[in-house]
Design a protein around this motif. Structure first.
Motif, PDB file in Angstrom:
ATOM      1  N   THR A 185       0.819  -1.209   0.000  1.00  0.00           N
ATOM      2  CA  THR A 185       0.000   0.000   0.000  1.00  0.00           C
ATOM      3  C   THR A 185       0.856   1.263   0.000  1.00  0.00           C
ATOM      4  OG1 THR A 185      -1.789  -1.131   1.158  1.00  0.00           O
ATOM      5  CG2 THR A 185      -1.780   1.269   1.265  1.00  0.00           C
ATOM      6  N   LEU A 186       1.862   1.289   0.853  1.00  0.00           N
ATOM      7  CA  LEU A 186       2.698   2.487   0.985  1.00  0.00           C
ATOM      8  C   LEU A 186       3.759   2.618  -0.098  1.00  0.00           C
ATOM      9  CD1 LEU A 186       3.380   2.405   4.837  1.00  0.00           C
ATOM     10  CD2 LEU A 186       1.809   3.921   3.619  1.00  0.00           C
ATOM     11  N   HIS A 187       4.316   1.494  -0.504  1.00  0.00           N
ATOM     12  CA  HIS A 187       5.462   1.480  -1.424  1.00  0.00           C
ATOM     13  C   HIS A 187       5.229   0.394  -2.468  1.00  0.00           C
ATOM     14  CE1 HIS A 187       7.376   3.799   1.794  1.00  0.00           C
ATOM     15  NE2 HIS A 187       7.136   2.812   2.616  1.00  0.00           N
ATOM     16  N   GLY A 188       4.251   0.585  -3.313  1.00  0.00           N
ATOM     17  CA  GLY A 188       3.815  -0.440  -4.248  1.00  0.00           C
ATOM     18  C   GLY A 188       4.889  -1.075  -5.094  1.00  0.00           C
ATOM     19  N   ASP A 189       5.977  -0.352  -5.355  1.00  0.00           N
ATOM     20  CA  ASP A 189       7.023  -0.901  -6.209  1.00  0.00           C
ATOM     21  C   ASP A 189       8.179  -1.518  -5.422  1.00  0.00           C
ATOM     22  OD1 ASP A 189       7.856   1.537  -5.196  1.00  0.00           O
ATOM     23  OD2 ASP A 189       8.908   2.136  -7.009  1.00  0.00           O
ATOM     24  N   MET A 190       8.088  -1.563  -4.098  1.00  0.00           N
ATOM     25  CA  MET A 190       9.173  -2.125  -3.293  1.00  0.00           C
ATOM     26  C   MET A 190       9.171  -3.646  -3.411  1.00  0.00           C
ATOM     27  SD  MET A 190       9.926  -1.972   0.813  1.00  0.00           S
ATOM     28  CE  MET A 190       9.758  -0.209   0.885  1.00  0.00           C
ATOM     29  N   PRO A 191      10.288  -4.244  -3.786  1.00  0.00           N
ATOM     30  CA  PRO A 191      10.367  -5.704  -3.848  1.00  0.00           C
ATOM     31  C   PRO A 191      10.268  -6.310  -2.448  1.00  0.00           C
ATOM     32  CG  PRO A 191      12.266  -4.690  -4.931  1.00  0.00           C
ATOM     33  CD  PRO A 191      11.520  -3.611  -4.242  1.00  0.00           C
ATOM     34  N   ILE A 192       9.637  -7.475  -2.388  1.00  0.00           N
ATOM     35  CA  ILE A 192       9.409  -8.143  -1.105  1.00  0.00           C
ATOM     36  C   ILE A 192       9.814  -9.603  -1.198  1.00  0.00           C
ATOM     37  CG2 ILE A 192       7.669  -8.820   0.591  1.00  0.00           C
ATOM     38  CD1 ILE A 192       5.979  -6.413  -0.502  1.00  0.00           C
ATOM     39  N   ILE A 193      10.602 -10.040  -0.217  1.00  0.00           N
ATOM     40  CA  ILE A 193      10.958 -11.454  -0.072  1.00  0.00           C
ATOM     41  C   ILE A 193      10.324 -11.940   1.219  1.00  0.00           C
ATOM     42  CG2 ILE A 193      12.816 -13.132   0.266  1.00  0.00           C
ATOM     43  CD1 ILE A 193      14.665 -11.168  -1.249  1.00  0.00           C
ATOM     44  N   ALA A 194       9.517 -12.984   1.126  1.00  0.00           N
ATOM     45  CA  ALA A 194       8.897 -13.587   2.310  1.00  0.00           C
ATOM     46  C   ALA A 194       9.529 -14.947   2.545  1.00  0.00           C
ATOM     47  CB  ALA A 194       7.396 -13.745   2.096  1.00  0.00           C
ATOM     48  N   MET A 195       9.600 -15.321   3.813  1.00  0.00           N
ATOM     49  CA  MET A 195      10.155 -16.630   4.153  1.00  0.00           C
ATOM     50  C   MET A 195       9.312 -17.266   5.234  1.00  0.00           C
ATOM     51  SD  MET A 195      13.516 -15.390   6.143  1.00  0.00           S
ATOM     52  CE  MET A 195      13.435 -13.864   7.040  1.00  0.00           C
ATOM     53  N   SER A 196       9.293 -18.608   5.221  1.00  0.00           N
ATOM     54  CA  SER A 196       8.554 -19.319   6.257  1.00  0.00           C
ATOM     55  C   SER A 196       9.008 -20.762   6.337  1.00  0.00           C
ATOM     56  CB  SER A 196       7.049 -19.289   5.975  1.00  0.00           C
ATOM     57  OG  SER A 196       6.348 -19.951   7.012  1.00  0.00           O
ATOM     58  N   GLY A 197       8.991 -21.246   7.540  1.00  0.00           N
ATOM     59  CA  GLY A 197       9.201 -22.663   7.795  1.00  0.00           C
ATOM     60  C   GLY A 197       7.892 -23.291   8.260  1.00  0.00           C
TER      61      GLY A 197
END
Length: 111
Positions: free
Chosen positions: A54-66
């Motif tokens: 919402t705030l930074h629509g073009d910011m790349p995001i890496i998510a991680m989970s175990g």
């Protein structure tokens, strides 16, 4: 561990001890990339990702989970991609996997 890895690779790193603090950081500054776990205290990773989108629509995001007791990693990471994550890493992952994802999402920022 991730902080040290990214700093050793030449990246500047800002840390947040929980999801609520991460959201506050995102509201007060602009970053080149977000790396977040899905299971966070006080605000989960999907909420952090939604705020980022919402705030930074073009910011790349890496998510991680175990994964967790009630949320398998496959489901958790599918949720993150549905709300805006650009990469999903299953824990445990190799250092090279994270660094490759960062380099792929930030090719102009390579140290």
């Amino acid at each position: 561990m991730l902080r040290d890895l990214l700093r050793a690779a030449g990246h500047e790193v800002t840390e947040a001890e929980n999801g609520r603090v991460a959201i506050a950081c995102l509201r007060s500054a602009r970053y080149d990339l977000l790396v977040t776990d899905v299971l966070l205290p006080e605000a989960d990773g999907t909420e952090v990702i939604k705020v980022t989108a919402t705030l930074h629509g073009d910011m790349p995001i890496i998510a991680m989970s175990g994964g967790g007791r009630e949320l398998p990693a496959v489901v958790a990471l599918a949720l993150t991609e549905a709300v805006g994550a650009h990469r999903a890493l299953f824990k445990p992952f190799r250092d090279t996997e994270l660094l490759a994802a960062v380099d792929d999402l930030l090719p102009e920022k390579r140290p």
